[in-house]
Design an enzyme around this catalytic site. Structure first.
Site, mmCIF file in Angstrom:
data_model
loop_
_atom_site.group_PDB
_atom_site.id
_atom_site.type_symbol
_atom_site.label_atom_id
_atom_site.label_comp_id
_atom_site.label_asym_id
_atom_site.label_seq_id
_atom_site.Cartn_x
_atom_site.Cartn_y
_atom_site.Cartn_z
ATOM 1 C CE LYS A 42 -3.894 -1.525 2.599
ATOM 2 N NZ LYS A 42 -4.892 -1.433 3.662
ATOM 3 N NE ARG A 94 -14.263 -4.533 4.356
ATOM 4 C CZ ARG A 94 -13.389 -4.086 3.479
ATOM 5 N NH1 ARG A 94 -13.649 -2.970 2.773
ATOM 6 N NH2 ARG A 94 -12.238 -4.703 3.120
#
Length: 165
Positions: A42, A94
């Site tokens: 990232k 999630r």
């Protein structure tokens, strides 16, 4: 016995989903250490110091700063845990989206340090689609994300975007 847990992530930026996981974890555990772990995959929007400041302001805003500390670590999370005598990792998950990745991370962490337990906390349905990347994309395009991030994060995003103009 005081139980301390680690909640690792990039928090770039912190969302209301992250804050929800923190609050719910603190219903179970006494203390939490948020560890800003470097992810080589990232590129962050906010610098490490900006993210730390944002998280501190959010914890103050939420009244949680007395139970949560912030740290950063550039290396294996299991080493951080071993060095700080913490053996529980909290991971928000999630529905479906995160499971495979988080499961793999939990397994390798357990293999590297058999004392590490990873606890998954399902993200509240209000936030299950939130990702920091989505927040940044909406903000860049001028959308309103005020209901998706804590007020200190919203202000930091506005400042950061003004700096980019």
């Amino acid at each position: 016995m005081i139980r301390n847990v680690v909640y690792p992530g990039s928090f770039d930026p912190m969302t209301n989903g992250h804050l929800d996981i923190i609050k719910r974890s603190l219903n179970i555990f006494d203390r939490m250490t948020i560890v800003l772990a470097k992810n080589s995959l990232k590129t962050t929007f906010f610098s490490l110091s900006e993210r730390i400041d944002m998280i501190k302001e959010t914890l103050d805003y939420a009244g949680l700063s007395d139970r949560v500390t912030i740290d950063n670590h550039d290396g294996l999370l299991v080493d951080y845990c071993r060095n700080n005598n913490i053996n529980i990792l909290i991971r928000g998950i999630r529905p479906l989206v995160d499971f495979e990745y988080e499961f793999e991370m939990a397994m390798i962490n357990r293999e590297l340090n058999h004392n590490i337990e990873t606890l998954f906390i399902l993200t509240d349905q209000e936030y299950f689609y939130l990702r920091s990347t989505l927040i940044k994309d909406v903000v860049r395009l001028g959308g309103d994300i005020s209901s998706k991030v804590p007020p200190p994060v919203l202000e930091a995003l506005k400042r950061k975007l003004l700096d980019k103009v």
